[in-house]
Structure formats: C-alpha cells, structure tokens
Motif scaffolding. Structure first.
Motif, PDB file in Angstrom:
ATOM      1  N   ASN A  20     -11.799 -24.234  10.680  1.00  0.00           N
ATOM      2  CA  ASN A  20     -10.950 -22.985  10.327  1.00  0.00           C
ATOM      3  C   ASN A  20     -10.405 -22.167  11.573  1.00  0.00           C
ATOM      4  O   ASN A  20      -9.486 -21.402  11.458  1.00  0.00           O
ATOM      5  CB  ASN A  20     -11.718 -22.398   9.172  1.00  0.00           C
ATOM      6  N   LEU A  21     -11.389 -22.031  12.470  1.00  0.00           N
ATOM      7  CA  LEU A  21     -10.992 -21.246  13.576  1.00  0.00           C
ATOM      8  C   LEU A  21     -10.009 -21.906  14.351  1.00  0.00           C
ATOM      9  O   LEU A  21      -8.837 -21.028  14.733  1.00  0.00           O
ATOM     10  CB  LEU A  21     -12.210 -21.034  14.549  1.00  0.00           C
ATOM     11  N   ARG A  22     -10.068 -23.032  14.639  1.00  0.00           N
ATOM     12  CA  ARG A  22      -9.147 -23.876  15.544  1.00  0.00           C
ATOM     13  C   ARG A  22      -7.671 -23.964  14.624  1.00  0.00           C
ATOM     14  O   ARG A  22      -6.600 -23.654  15.170  1.00  0.00           O
ATOM     15  CB  ARG A  22      -9.460 -25.294  15.574  1.00  0.00           C
ATOM     16  N   ALA A  23      -7.766 -23.961  13.446  1.00  0.00           N
ATOM     17  CA  ALA A  23      -6.322 -23.893  12.384  1.00  0.00           C
ATOM     18  C   ALA A  23      -5.811 -22.589  12.757  1.00  0.00           C
ATOM     19  O   ALA A  23      -4.492 -22.389  12.526  1.00  0.00           O
ATOM     20  CB  ALA A  23      -6.620 -24.072  11.052  1.00  0.00           C
ATOM     21  N   ARG A  24      -6.512 -21.434  12.994  1.00  0.00           N
ATOM     22  CA  ARG A  24      -5.911 -20.125  13.361  1.00  0.00           C
ATOM     23  C   ARG A  24      -5.577 -19.887  14.750  1.00  0.00           C
ATOM     24  O   ARG A  24      -5.352 -18.664  15.033  1.00  0.00           O
ATOM     25  CB  ARG A  24      -6.688 -18.858  12.623  1.00  0.00           C
ATOM     26  N   GLY A  25      -5.706 -20.893  15.667  1.00  0.00           N
ATOM     27  CA  GLY A  25      -5.211 -20.733  16.966  1.00  0.00           C
ATOM     28  C   GLY A  25      -6.205 -20.492  18.015  1.00  0.00           C
ATOM     29  O   GLY A  25      -6.018 -20.123  19.090  1.00  0.00           O
ATOM     30  N   TYR A  26      -7.514 -20.411  17.475  1.00  0.00           N
ATOM     31  CA  TYR A  26      -8.672 -20.417  18.363  1.00  0.00           C
ATOM     32  C   TYR A  26      -9.169 -21.463  19.010  1.00  0.00           C
ATOM     33  O   TYR A  26      -9.182 -22.500  18.486  1.00  0.00           O
ATOM     34  CB  TYR A  26      -9.919 -19.790  17.876  1.00  0.00           C
ATOM     35  N   GLU A 106     -13.124 -15.911   4.599  1.00  0.00           N
ATOM     36  CA  GLU A 106     -11.875 -15.174   5.149  1.00  0.00           C
ATOM     37  C   GLU A 106     -12.366 -13.501   5.798  1.00  0.00           C
ATOM     38  O   GLU A 106     -11.922 -13.085   6.637  1.00  0.00           O
ATOM     39  CB  GLU A 106     -11.056 -14.750   3.919  1.00  0.00           C
ATOM     40  N   LEU A 109     -13.534 -14.435   9.318  1.00  0.00           N
ATOM     41  CA  LEU A 109     -12.473 -14.634  10.402  1.00  0.00           C
ATOM     42  C   LEU A 109     -11.864 -13.339  10.466  1.00  0.00           C
ATOM     43  O   LEU A 109     -11.314 -12.996  11.599  1.00  0.00           O
ATOM     44  CB  LEU A 109     -11.214 -15.609   9.507  1.00  0.00           C
ATOM     45  N   GLY A 113     -11.353 -11.633  14.299  1.00  0.00           N
ATOM     46  CA  GLY A 113     -10.032 -11.058  14.748  1.00  0.00           C
ATOM     47  C   GLY A 113     -10.459  -9.437  15.198  1.00  0.00           C
ATOM     48  O   GLY A 113      -9.812  -8.988  16.307  1.00  0.00           O
TER      49      GLY A 113
END
Length: 227
Positions: A20-26, A106, A109, A113
């Motif tokens: 999930n973190l990689r999916a958000r660009g991390y 959520e 995450l 952020g």
C-alpha cells in the motif's frame, strides 16, 4: 522519493503496508526484527519508521531508544499494546505518534503523510549564508561574495541533500541511492569525485574543507560553524 522503513514481526502486516505504501509512491523496506531494522538504518536513513513494539529479538522500545541516540527520524509506533502506560512510555522515549493494532490502513497512511510533510517543512531551508557563501536551495543558486557559482544538476542534488540535513551525517549509501539509484549504492568513488568538485567550487580552501565534511567510511555532513 520518501523512504519508509516498516519494522514488524508479522509477515502479513509487512506485506500489506509495503504494497500500500508503494502504491502511493513511497520507497519501502521492511524488517522483521530489531537488529535488522537498525542495520537498514545504518546503511540508509529512512524518512519515517513504522515500528512494532513486540519484536522477537530487541524490543521495539530498545530499538526506539537506540534510534533516538543518533537521529530524530520520525517514528510512528504501530503496536498491539494499547495500554496508556505503553503509549506514554513510547512517546516519552521520542516516538512521534502511536497507533494501535488493529488499525485503519487509511488512518495509518494519513499519519505517515503528516510525519513526512512536517519533516520536510522543518528541514527545508530556503536560503543559507555562511562566510560569504550564499546557497539558495529552493532556487538552486549559489554565489560567494556576490559572484555566481555554477553547479551541475548532480552537484546541486548532493548539496541539497546535505544542506537539508545540516549538521547530521548522511551515509554514503543514502546519497548514492538518492542521486544515482539503488544499483549504485556501493559506488563510493562517485561521491568522492563529485564532493571534490563541490568543495573546489564552494569552499574557500578545498584542501581544508569546513563546510562539506567527510566522515571516513561512513558518509558526509554539511557542518558550517555556528555564528
């Protein structure tokens, strides 16, 4: 790219958070125990650490204590321990946030952020002036005594990374990863060449640098004397 270290002994949680973190660009690395986590930090400093307390070797509290001995990297404790005493202990030891398991993905995450934005704001100097040298990091401009100094894009990237961590050691592997990518983390000669060029352009005496300091075998730091 923001680098998040996930430390948890549960493979399912590590996998879920990583995906999930990689999916958000991390950029994400995981560790299943405390010693592995500290080894990752030794090689490359994360921007945020998600830390479980119930680890199989070093307790998460011990990991947090060791981290706070040399870094202020944001640490979000993610633990099944939900008693107030555990939260108070972790926060008193320097944790930035605490979220109990089971957690809302959520919400977690969102907290990651917040932590990264706060760190970027705190460590983002727009303009520095040291001994006649002016570094405008936001605008990628440098000058000394009013005379403009040209730096290449690669040199500026290195300068920016070091200046934003003013006074703190930035390890070789982290600099190489950030500027050239993960396949170059052992090419320390790249750093020697570019730091030499940076010193010749920005130091008054490149042979006796006082701004861009080498920590032999470890990395570099931007450490101007305080006025």
């Amino acid at each position: 790219m923001t680098f998040v270290l996930v430390v948890d002994d549960d493979p399912a949680i590590r996998r879920t958070l990583s995906v999930n973190l990689r999916a958000r660009g991390y950029d994400v690395e995981t560790a299943g125990d405390g010693r592995s986590a500290l080894q990752v930090v030794d090689e490359r400093m994360p921007d945020v650490v998600l830390l479980d307390l119930g680890l199989p070797d070093l307790d998460g509290v011990a990991v947090l204590t060791r981290l706070r001995a040399f870094t202020q990297v944001p640490v979000i404790v993610v633990s099944a321990r939900s008693e107030a005493v555990d939260k108070v202990e972790a926060l008193n030891l320097g944790a930035d946030d605490y979220i109990s398991k089971p957690f809302s993905l959520e919400e977690l995450l969102a907290r990651v952020g917040v932590a990264t934005r706060r760190t970027q704001q705190e460590t983002r100097p727009e303009r520095l002036e040291v001994d006649g040298l002016v570094l405008d990091v936001a605008d990628s401009r440098a000058s000394r005594d009013g005379e403009v100094i040209h730096l290449t894009p690669t040199e500026w990237r290195l300068v920016e990374l070091l200046v934003r961590r003013r006074g703190r050691l930035v390890r070789q592997a982290e600099l190489l990863h950030a500027v050239w990518g993960p396949t170059y983390e052992r090419n320390s000669n790249y750093l020697r060449v570019h730091l030499s060029a940076i010193r010749h352009k920005l130091e008054r005496d490149p042979a006796a640098p006082v701004l861009f300091i080498t920590e032999p075998g470890l990395g570099y730091r931007f450490a101007p004397r305080e006025d």
